[in-house]
Design a protein around this motif. Structure first.
Motif, short mmCIF file in Angstrom:
data_model
loop_
_atom_site.label_atom_id
_atom_site.label_comp_id
_atom_site.label_asym_id
_atom_site.label_seq_id
_atom_site.Cartn_x
_atom_site.Cartn_y
_atom_site.Cartn_z
N ARG A 76 0.83 -1.21 0.00
CA ARG A 76 0.00 0.00 0.00
C ARG A 76 0.86 1.26 0.00
NH1 ARG A 76 -5.77 -0.47 3.12
NH2 ARG A 76 -6.58 -2.13 1.80
N SER A 77 2.01 1.19 -0.67
CA SER A 77 2.83 2.37 -0.87
C SER A 77 2.19 3.21 -1.98
CB SER A 77 4.25 1.97 -1.24
OG SER A 77 4.24 1.15 -2.40
N LYS A 78 2.81 4.34 -2.31
CA LYS A 78 2.20 5.18 -3.33
C LYS A 78 3.27 5.97 -4.09
CE LYS A 78 1.32 9.35 -0.52
NZ LYS A 78 0.27 10.21 0.07
N TRP A 79 2.78 6.59 -5.17
CA TRP A 79 3.57 7.55 -5.94
C TRP A 79 2.94 8.92 -5.79
CZ3 TRP A 79 0.76 9.68 -10.12
CH2 TRP A 79 1.44 10.68 -10.85
N LEU A 80 3.78 9.95 -5.60
CA LEU A 80 3.29 11.30 -5.40
C LEU A 80 4.08 12.25 -6.29
CD1 LEU A 80 1.50 13.32 -3.76
CD2 LEU A 80 3.43 13.52 -2.16
N ALA A 81 3.36 13.12 -7.03
CA ALA A 81 3.98 14.13 -7.89
C ALA A 81 3.62 15.51 -7.40
CB ALA A 81 3.52 13.95 -9.34
N ASN A 82 4.56 16.41 -7.47
CA ASN A 82 4.36 17.77 -6.99
C ASN A 82 3.77 18.63 -8.11
OD1 ASN A 82 4.48 19.95 -5.20
ND2 ASN A 82 6.52 20.55 -5.93
N ASP A 83 2.61 18.23 -8.62
CA ASP A 83 1.96 18.95 -9.72
C ASP A 83 0.52 18.46 -9.83
OD1 ASP A 83 1.50 20.58 -11.89
OD2 ASP A 83 3.24 19.88 -13.04
N ASP A 84 -0.34 19.27 -10.47
CA ASP A 84 -1.73 18.84 -10.65
C ASP A 84 -1.90 18.07 -11.96
OD1 ASP A 84 -1.35 20.93 -12.38
OD2 ASP A 84 -3.10 22.08 -11.75
N THR A 85 -0.83 17.96 -12.76
CA THR A 85 -0.81 17.09 -13.94
C THR A 85 0.45 16.24 -13.87
OG1 THR A 85 0.38 18.66 -15.34
CG2 THR A 85 -2.03 18.82 -15.33
N ALA A 86 0.46 15.13 -14.57
CA ALA A 86 1.64 14.25 -14.51
C ALA A 86 1.59 13.25 -15.65
CB ALA A 86 1.69 13.52 -13.16
N GLU A 87 2.76 12.69 -15.95
CA GLU A 87 2.87 11.62 -16.94
C GLU A 87 3.64 10.46 -16.35
OE1 GLU A 87 4.64 13.11 -20.50
OE2 GLU A 87 2.76 13.96 -21.26
N LEU A 88 3.16 9.26 -16.62
CA LEU A 88 3.83 8.03 -16.20
C LEU A 88 4.07 7.18 -17.44
CD1 LEU A 88 1.54 7.31 -13.14
CD2 LEU A 88 3.97 7.84 -12.98
N ASP A 89 5.34 6.88 -17.73
CA ASP A 89 5.70 6.09 -18.90
C ASP A 89 6.12 4.69 -18.47
OD1 ASP A 89 5.20 8.33 -20.33
OD2 ASP A 89 7.23 8.61 -21.10
N PHE A 90 5.50 3.68 -19.09
CA PHE A 90 5.78 2.28 -18.78
C PHE A 90 6.36 1.61 -20.02
CE2 PHE A 90 2.24 3.80 -16.29
CZ PHE A 90 2.46 3.33 -15.00
N THR A 91 7.51 0.97 -19.90
CA THR A 91 8.12 0.22 -21.00
C THR A 91 8.01 -1.27 -20.69
OG1 THR A 91 9.68 2.00 -21.44
CG2 THR A 91 10.20 -0.17 -22.35
N LEU A 92 7.41 -2.02 -21.61
CA LEU A 92 7.22 -3.46 -21.41
C LEU A 92 8.42 -4.24 -21.95
CD1 LEU A 92 3.48 -3.83 -22.52
CD2 LEU A 92 4.39 -3.15 -20.30
N ALA B 46 -5.95 12.23 1.14
CA ALA B 46 -6.19 13.42 0.30
C ALA B 46 -6.90 13.09 -1.01
CB ALA B 46 -4.87 14.13 0.05
N PRO B 47 -8.19 12.88 -1.01
CA PRO B 47 -8.93 12.58 -2.24
C PRO B 47 -8.76 13.62 -3.33
CG PRO B 47 -10.31 12.15 -0.33
CD PRO B 47 -9.07 12.83 0.18
N ASP B 48 -8.43 14.88 -2.95
CA ASP B 48 -8.27 15.89 -4.00
C ASP B 48 -7.00 15.70 -4.82
OD1 ASP B 48 -6.56 16.56 -1.95
OD2 ASP B 48 -7.01 18.71 -1.97
N ILE C 73 -1.98 12.17 -17.05
CA ILE C 73 -3.00 12.73 -16.16
C ILE C 73 -3.09 14.23 -16.42
CG2 ILE C 73 -3.70 13.08 -13.76
CD1 ILE C 73 -1.96 10.57 -13.10
N THR C 74 -4.21 14.67 -16.94
CA THR C 74 -4.36 16.07 -17.34
C THR C 74 -5.09 16.92 -16.30
OG1 THR C 74 -6.38 15.47 -18.55
CG2 THR C 74 -4.31 15.50 -19.79
N CYS C 75 -5.70 16.26 -15.30
CA CYS C 75 -6.41 17.03 -14.26
C CYS C 75 -6.64 16.12 -13.05
CB CYS C 75 -7.76 17.52 -14.82
SG CYS C 75 -8.74 18.50 -13.66
N ARG D 266 -8.37 16.22 -8.71
CA ARG D 266 -9.58 16.68 -8.02
C ARG D 266 -9.41 18.07 -7.39
NH1 ARG D 266 -13.20 13.07 -6.18
NH2 ARG D 266 -14.39 14.97 -5.71
N GLY D 267 -8.33 18.78 -7.66
CA GLY D 267 -8.19 20.13 -7.16
C GLY D 267 -6.93 20.44 -6.40
N SER D 268 -6.15 19.44 -6.04
CA SER D 268 -4.90 19.66 -5.30
C SER D 268 -3.78 20.08 -6.25
CB SER D 268 -4.51 18.38 -4.55
OG SER D 268 -3.24 18.52 -3.95
N ASP D 269 -2.71 20.62 -5.67
CA ASP D 269 -1.52 20.89 -6.46
C ASP D 269 -0.55 19.70 -6.41
OD1 ASP D 269 -0.74 21.13 -3.86
OD2 ASP D 269 0.09 23.15 -4.03
#
Length: 530
Positions: A337-353, A370-372, A424-426, A428-431
């Motif tokens: 139950r770890s997580k990834w956190l980005a310091n932005d309200d948009t983000a990109e995650l690239d996966f190479t198979l 923080a649901p937002d 991720i282009t948007c 729930r309102g957080s930065d």
């Protein structure tokens, strides 16, 4: 006189019986660009006992060029010679000028040929090649260059495309190809279809310095397509990591099949693996082959049970991650139950198979707080090369109802890609933006390989002026001793034996059942040790 040529269509230049020096010149991928006052000097030798009544000097340039002077041993062969052209520089057709040389201008021993762009001239002199030959055998150097070039049969082009009617060319992925059926003849025309439905057809320059053609992308967009020679290698250089196929082939005449050697086939345009390739070589021989399921990477259909392929993600990269707290993108592949956190309200995650796969379903799991910070709008995109992306699914106004909730999303038309991007282009309102887990699922086991005994490719061949004949091939399995990095640990003798065996010996020498049994026994013994 040994063949004399200096071919500047590749870097480094190809030279024979020549030492080249240049002044005020720029080295371009397909030519040598001489500025005003620039020149090249080609030093070559003539045998002491050779008597040459007349020679010819051939100078090849690209496009409309500045006037040039040509001198042999200080004597002018041409002055202020202007070469007409289409003015499109490196993408122009080569313009050939042939100059006659009286035999008395040639000296026994050392000679010097100079090509100059005079002082004060406007524009560049784009020099492609220079040759010197006896007049009675004026194609000698061209034949020698062609023979050497044929050995460098792995070819890479830098490419561009543009929409019909547009004036702007855009950069496209590299095109790499190698087609060798044992005849060492390079293609003049080449066409192919990718597993994603994309298609292309090109015509190649005689010296392979470039091509012009057209493409249709998987989504139906039609573009012009052109390329400039970037590099060439003698096989197997340049093939490491590339989708190379090797086949032991047969030709069919009146219902009877006979061995026809080995075909090596490599074509990589940065998009989907090829499933059909057609070509016409410089001798006028045409061939067209369709690869079976054994000959192309697997493309799974979205039917049957789903299987989790998240474990095949070889690399993940995020536009941002909170490294100080250990909340990094790698956590998205974990069952904890770890997580990834980005310091932005948009983000990109690239996966190479590890291998291309058709994602039919993907799952996102919300993080612990923080649901937002939850993603709300996003796109899932696929790519073959990491530069050109296709949207396979998009979502808007999505809501996670609770923490650590996993939601599942279906892809309407799955297609096989080596890379996937969650854009991720948007939120729930957080930065800040976060997720706990990302999973990819593909359709169940692929369709079984055909059992009708068909070859791993099927097609036809036609020689110039001849009738078409059947053409089929069976995959030569690796490891191959002639491919760098393959076959290691097996010993050179075993690798060479397998190569010889599978490249045609079984068809060419097994004239009776005893020979066939002996060869199959050798193969079985080798495979036990591999």
């Amino acid at each position: 006189m040994e063949p004399v040529f200096a071919d500047f269509s590749t870097n480094p230049a190809q030279l024979s019986n020549a030492v080249v020096a240049h002044h005020r010149c720029g080295i371009a991928p397909s030519h040598l660009a001489l500025g005003a006052g620039g020149h090249i000097r080609v030093d070559f030798t003539v045998g002491e006992r050779e008597e040459i009544a007349e020679a010819v000097v051939t100078v090849t340039v690209l496009g409309a060029s500045a006037p040039m002077d040509v001198l042999l041993n200080g004597k002018a062969l041409a002055e202020q010679l202007a070469i007409p052209g289409d003015g499109d520089g490196a993408h122009s057709d080569p313009q050939v000028t042939v100059l006659s040389v009286p035999g008395e201008l040639l000296a026994a021993g050392d000679n010097v040929l100079e090509v100059r762009n005079p002082e004060g001239a406007e524009g560049l002199l784009r020099l492609r090649a220079v040759t010197v030959d006896p007049a009675h055998d004026r194609d000698r150097s061209a034949r020698a260059l062609a023979a050497r070039t044929a050995k460098r049969s792995v070819v890479a082009f830098s490419t561009e495309f543009r929409a019909p009617g547009s004036a702007t060319w855009q950069t496209a992925p590299r095109l790499l190809f190698h087609i060798d059926s044992g005849e060492r003849v390079m293609p003049a025309h080449l066409a192919w279809r990718g597993a994603d439905g994309s298609e292309a057809a090109i015509g190649l320059r005689a010296d392979l310095s470039g091509f012009l053609g057209h493409r249709r992308t998987a989504d139906g967009a039609v573009t012009e397509y052109r390329g400039t020679l970037a590099d060439r290698w003698a096989y197997p250089e340049g093939t490491a990591g590339a989708p190379l196929h090797r086949f032991s082939t047969e030709e069919g005449h009146d219902g009877a099949w006979s061995p026809s050697g080995e075909l090596r086939l490599l074509l990589d345009d940065g998009s989907a693996p090829v499933e059909r390739v057609s070509w016409t070589d410089r001798r006028g021989t045409t061939a067209s082959v369709v690869l079976s399921s054994a000959g192309v990477p697997e493309v799974r259909e979205p039917v049957g049970e789903l299987r989790d392929i998240t474990s095949t993600v070889a690399h993940i990269e995020a536009s941002d991650e909170f490294e100080m707290a250990g909340e990094v993108a790698e956590n998205l592949l974990s069952k904890s139950r770890s997580k990834w956190l980005a310091n932005d309200d948009t983000a990109e995650l690239d996966f190479t198979l590890e291998h291309p796969a058709a994602v039919a379903v993907y799952r996102l799991t919300s993080a612990n707080d923080a649901p937002d910070r939850d993603p709300e709008d996003w796109e899932l995109q696929g790519s073959h090369d990491g530069d050109h992306w296709t949207t396979v699914d998009s979502r808007a106004d999505e809501r996670f109802r609770k923490r650590h909730e996993t939601r599942e999303y279906s892809v309407a038309s799955p297609a096989s890609y080596a890379r996937y991007r969650l854009s991720i282009t948007c939120n729930r309102g957080s930065d800040l933006t976060q997720l706990s887990r990302v999973q990819f699922l593909a359709a169940g086991a692929p369709a079984s390989r055909p059992t009708h005994g068909a070859a791993d490719f099927t097609g036809y061949r036609t020689t110039r002026g001849g009738d078409p004949v059947g053409y089929r091939g069976t995959t030569v399995p690796g490891p191959w001793s002639d491919v760098p990095g393959q076959g290691e640990g097996q010993g050179p003798e075993a690798g060479q034996a397998l190569q010889k065996l599978l490249a045609g010996d079984l068809g060419e020498t097994a004239r009776g059942l005893d020979d066939a049994a002996r060869l199959i026994g050798k193969l079985a013994a080798y495979l036990k040790t591999s």
